[in-house]
Design an enzyme around this catalytic site. Structure first.
Site, PDB file in Angstrom:
ATOM      1  N   ASP A  85     -51.884  24.478 -51.313  1.00 38.98           N
ATOM      2  CA  ASP A  85     -50.661  23.781 -50.902  1.00 38.98           C
ATOM      3  C   ASP A  85     -49.459  24.396 -51.642  1.00 38.98           C
ATOM      4  O   ASP A  85     -49.633  24.981 -52.720  1.00 38.98           O
ATOM      5  CB  ASP A  85     -50.855  22.304 -51.288  1.00 38.98           C
ATOM      6  CG  ASP A  85     -49.718  21.400 -50.843  1.00 38.98           C
ATOM      7  OD1 ASP A  85     -49.061  21.719 -49.842  1.00 38.98           O
ATOM      8  OD2 ASP A  85     -49.506  20.354 -51.506  1.00 38.98           O
ATOM      9  N   ASP A 117     -44.059  28.192 -49.076  1.00 34.42           N
ATOM     10  CA  ASP A 117     -42.921  27.287 -48.932  1.00 34.42           C
ATOM     11  C   ASP A 117     -41.620  28.043 -49.211  1.00 34.42           C
ATOM     12  O   ASP A 117     -41.211  28.205 -50.356  1.00 34.42           O
ATOM     13  CB  ASP A 117     -43.089  26.105 -49.901  1.00 34.42           C
ATOM     14  CG  ASP A 117     -41.878  25.177 -49.883  1.00 34.42           C
ATOM     15  OD1 ASP A 117     -40.951  25.420 -49.090  1.00 34.42           O
ATOM     16  OD2 ASP A 117     -41.870  24.218 -50.669  1.00 34.42           O
ATOM     17  N   ASN A 256     -50.210  15.116 -46.065  1.00 33.44           N
ATOM     18  CA  ASN A 256     -50.460  15.453 -47.469  1.00 33.44           C
ATOM     19  C   ASN A 256     -50.248  14.213 -48.330  1.00 33.44           C
ATOM     20  O   ASN A 256     -49.186  13.592 -48.270  1.00 33.44           O
ATOM     21  CB  ASN A 256     -49.477  16.521 -47.948  1.00 33.44           C
ATOM     22  CG  ASN A 256     -49.818  17.892 -47.425  1.00 33.44           C
ATOM     23  OD1 ASN A 256     -50.605  18.043 -46.506  1.00 33.44           O
ATOM     24  ND2 ASN A 256     -49.210  18.901 -48.010  1.00 33.44           N
TER      25      ASN A 256
HETATM   26  P1  13P Z   1     -46.679  12.681 -51.901  1.00 34.26           P
HETATM   27  O1  13P Z   1     -46.879  13.042 -53.342  1.00 34.26           O
HETATM   28  O2  13P Z   1     -45.374  12.066 -51.665  1.00 34.26           O
HETATM   29  O3  13P Z   1     -47.830  11.944 -51.342  1.00 34.26           O
HETATM   30  O4  13P Z   1     -46.632  14.082 -51.140  1.00 34.26           O
HETATM   31  C1  13P Z   1     -47.678  14.994 -51.320  1.00 34.26           C
HETATM   32  C2  13P Z   1     -47.368  16.313 -50.712  1.00 34.26           C
HETATM   33  O5  13P Z   1     -46.643  16.422 -49.749  1.00 34.26           O
HETATM   34  C3  13P Z   1     -47.988  17.497 -51.314  1.00 34.26           C
HETATM   35  O6  13P Z   1     -47.706  18.653 -50.648  1.00 34.26           O
END
Ligand code: 13P
Length: 309
Positions: A85, A117, A256
């Site tokens: 991620d 990103d 996510n």
């Molecule tokens: P939250 O921490 O708001 O659940 O978002 C997680 C996220 O988007 C990680 O990429």
């Protein structure tokens, strides 16, 4: 049938077509991997285990290598894949990141999909870097997620009020840009901003409860119409259930989830400092609740598996 050999790209495409949500749970601490993979299997739900650079740098995920090693030791690959991620080009503190090195490392370590990103860049630069990551990753058969627009919240410092942000559409992904972005990069999945915000990751805000976000569904429908690829909802903790269920019917395929399960893990350990097992149990309970009550996707593996040859 979903076996360990089916590519995540194929699974995501089927999920997109049949409007099934794939949850992706962030590993903020290494012991969180076990409750994630165990609960997916227990509930017959297909999902992703993911780790982002802030999980490693600001919390206790230690390293991308350790996450991968522990994931492969624990996971039943019928029910999950491993996703890298948020590899930012410029991070939430304004620092340049050696993104190509990290993406290549993720590919070597066996991550099944990766996210670049470039959302803090201008459109042209975001397209150029995303395209480069698509070229590198597709050579190894690995799909790529990118971000367009600004899912705010990770940066330090005050945000405008949530209502103001929602009403003014601050940071929302532009449909015109999204259409061009997908065409020119060949990206597989796109993270969009439609009212969702990230939970805080620094200062005292990181321990506070997140606002309950809602989503602009008309805006989402427009993005879905022009992109025609699976869309991703970052900032999944605390999104209102009604918004989310509608969003899945309108093109959101991956959510996510980081903050809510991280805070549960941390709160449990702050009450009973050496009791990792109880903290893991609390995370498992929350994931099961999300799967069953919020997302209503328990048993999604059974559906997805029918559509996969
Ligand atoms: P939250 O921490 O708001 O659940 O978002 C997680 C996220 O988007 C990680 O990429």
């Amino acid at each position: 049938m979903i076996t360990g050999k089916v590519s995540i790209d194929q699974i995501m495409r089927k999920a997109y077509r049949h409007r099934i949500l794939i949850p992706a749970f962030n590993v903020a601490y290494l012991p969180m991997i076990k409750p994630i993979v165990d609960t997916l299997k227990k509930t017959y739900t297909f999902g992703l285990v993911e780790v982002a650079r802030p999980d490693v740098e600001k919390f206790g995920a230690k390293s991308f290598r350790e996450v991968a090693n522990r994931y492969y030791a624990l996971a039943d690959r019928q029910f999950s894949r491993l996703h890298l991620d948020h590899i930012p080009v410029i991070d939430e503190d304004g620092k340049n990141v050696h993104w190509e090195y990290l993406i290549r490392m993720g590919l070597e370590l066996g991550y099944d999909s990766v996210m670049i990103d470039g959302s803090r860049l201008n459109l042209k630069e975001n397209i150029a870097i995303t395209k480069r990551v698509v070229d590198i990753s597709h050579q190894q058969g690995v799909p790529v997620e990118a971000e367009l627009g600004a899912v705010l919240g990770h940066e330090e410092g005050p945000l405008p009020s949530y209502e103001e942000l929602f009403q003014t559409k601050k940071g929302f992904t532009s449909p015109e840009q999204a259409e061009r972005f997908v065409k020119e990069t060949g990206v597989d999945w796109l993270s969009v901003a439609i009212g969702n915000i990230h939970g805080a990751i620094s200062g005292i805000a990181k321990n506070k409860r997140k606002v309950s976000a809602r989503l602009n569904l008309d805006h989402l429908r427009e993005l879905t119409r022009v992109t025609k690829i699976p869309l991703v909802l970052h900032g999944g903790s605390g999104v209102k259930k009604a918004s989310l269920i509608e969003a899945v019917q309108n093109g959101i395929t991956k959510i996510n989830v980081g903050t809510s399960i991280r805070q549960i893990y941390e709160q449990s350990l702050s009450k009973k400092p050496d009791d990792v097992e109880t903290a893991q149990m609390r995370v498992a309970e929350e994931i099961e609740r999300l799967i069953k009550e919020e997302y209503e996707i328990a048993g999604s593996w059974n559906h997805l598996t029918k559509w996969i040859k």
